[in-house]
Design an enzyme around this catalytic site. Sequence first.
Site, PDB file in Angstrom:
ATOM      1  N   ALA A 282      44.481  17.638  61.605  1.00  0.00           N
ATOM      2  CA  ALA A 282      45.804  18.499  61.340  1.00  0.00           C
ATOM      3  C   ALA A 282      46.467  19.017  62.509  1.00  0.00           C
ATOM      4  O   ALA A 282      47.616  18.696  62.814  1.00  0.00           O
ATOM      5  CB  ALA A 282      45.609  19.739  60.341  1.00  0.00           C
ATOM      6  N   ASP A 283      45.714  19.454  63.311  1.00  0.00           N
ATOM      7  CA  ASP A 283      46.158  19.764  64.724  1.00  0.00           C
ATOM      8  C   ASP A 283      46.758  18.768  65.320  1.00  0.00           C
ATOM      9  O   ASP A 283      47.792  18.536  66.270  1.00  0.00           O
ATOM     10  CB  ASP A 283      45.090  20.657  65.531  1.00  0.00           C
ATOM     11  CG  ASP A 283      45.218  22.267  65.345  1.00  0.00           C
ATOM     12  OD1 ASP A 283      46.173  22.847  64.980  1.00  0.00           O
ATOM     13  OD2 ASP A 283      44.132  22.644  65.327  1.00  0.00           O
ATOM     14  N   ILE A 284      45.993  17.698  65.431  1.00  0.00           N
ATOM     15  CA  ILE A 284      46.351  16.455  66.551  1.00  0.00           C
ATOM     16  C   ILE A 284      47.653  15.840  65.692  1.00  0.00           C
ATOM     17  O   ILE A 284      48.497  15.341  66.429  1.00  0.00           O
ATOM     18  CB  ILE A 284      45.189  15.554  66.546  1.00  0.00           C
ATOM     19  CG1 ILE A 284      43.847  16.032  66.973  1.00  0.00           C
ATOM     20  CG2 ILE A 284      45.497  14.169  67.201  1.00  0.00           C
ATOM     21  CD1 ILE A 284      44.066  16.281  68.534  1.00  0.00           C
TER      22      ILE A 284
ATOM     23  N   GLY B 208      50.669  17.921  66.451  1.00  0.00           N
ATOM     24  CA  GLY B 208      51.114  17.786  67.910  1.00  0.00           C
ATOM     25  C   GLY B 208      52.004  16.389  68.131  1.00  0.00           C
ATOM     26  O   GLY B 208      52.942  16.476  68.734  1.00  0.00           O
TER      27      GLY B 208
END
Length: 414
Positions: free
Chosen positions: A196-198, A201
């Site tokens: 989810a972070d990747i 980003g």
Amino acid sequence: MLRTGLVVRRQQLDAPAGPNTNMPALDGLRILDLTRILAGPTCTQLLGDLGADVIKVERPGRGDDTRSWGPPFVRDADGENTSESAYYLCANRNKRSVAIDLGTAEGADLVRRLAARSDVLIENFKVGTLHRYDLGYEDLKDELPGLVYCSITGFGQTGPNAHRAGYDLLAQGYGGIMSLTGEPEGEPMKVGVGIADIVCGMYAATAILAALRHRDHTGRGQHIDLALVDTQMAWLVNEGTNYLTSGAVPQRRGNEHPNIVPYGVFETADGHVIVAVGNDAQYERFCELLGASELASDERFRTNAGRLAHRDELVARLSDLVRGLSSAEVLAGLEARGVPGGPIHDLEEALASDQAEARGMTIDLPHPLSGSGTVRMVANPIRMSETPVTYRRSPPVCGADTDEVIAELLGDDD
């Protein structure tokens, strides 16, 4: 406020192309990076790999939270752990680190002055935090009308959950992906890395480049509001649309596909392999490999729709047959018949594979704290013929570039 370098480069873009100089695509672009953990640093590392000058602002002493997220840590010449974790290394190359205390008036003013000399400011503080220091978008937009300002939070700048902190695991749970991941009878499962972070980003990097394109045309920056939960919902892709189309809530299927059969992991006599049948002709050839022509001619299984309707029975019968063969036999048979499939590598096997070696998927960068003198990292996967990715800086030690950046951008007196 447009930086002169960007105006000149915009004029150059409209001129006839000259010889290839292999200059990075974002050379001359400056990013003021007020992010930490993973989503923001992933975005700014990607922009840095493409040539941008990324100035990472960190708390003096402690720095990015992920510096301490270990082990493993970088080892010094005596084999002892340093202050730099492998987690921190993964998303912070091609940056310069400046240590500034935002909690002081002097520190906040310094960041404001750096913003005036930057094209993009990206931050991932909780909603409203930077307004305390007069560093929010509303505080800067009139003074710096050309600034592209990107905010990454867990739930976005609006809505009933805007005040809540955002972490990858929370986003995967709230946004639905965990309900689709894991064994049917097991517990909901997160993806093995902070996906989810990747992906957030990557959305951020795309949005920033689009906003810069708009800025090049109009001279106006803008505010980009990105949320981990929003972007996670956006990449529910076919499963999200399956639900919106049918009204049926998708269930966990382990490694099986919601719309294609057979497509998943099969146990062999000595391990496991992936079989990814994508059409009816491939299914027939897979049955040929297994010596099961009756399964290819069975009316229940001839079409993908039929195979979906009789998934459990078909997969059980195919699984029994695959277990009679070795992994090597299955993989060779799939390759010979043009049926998609492959091995399941651990990370050692994946990163040491002939494909990874041919594509240069690991790199070594010099690092001042490493006893070997270098750190090994996963490479950027982008291949560009005219403006290739470059690796100019290893992930910086906290505050290592403070004096250099301040003198370069604001003058030696500061």
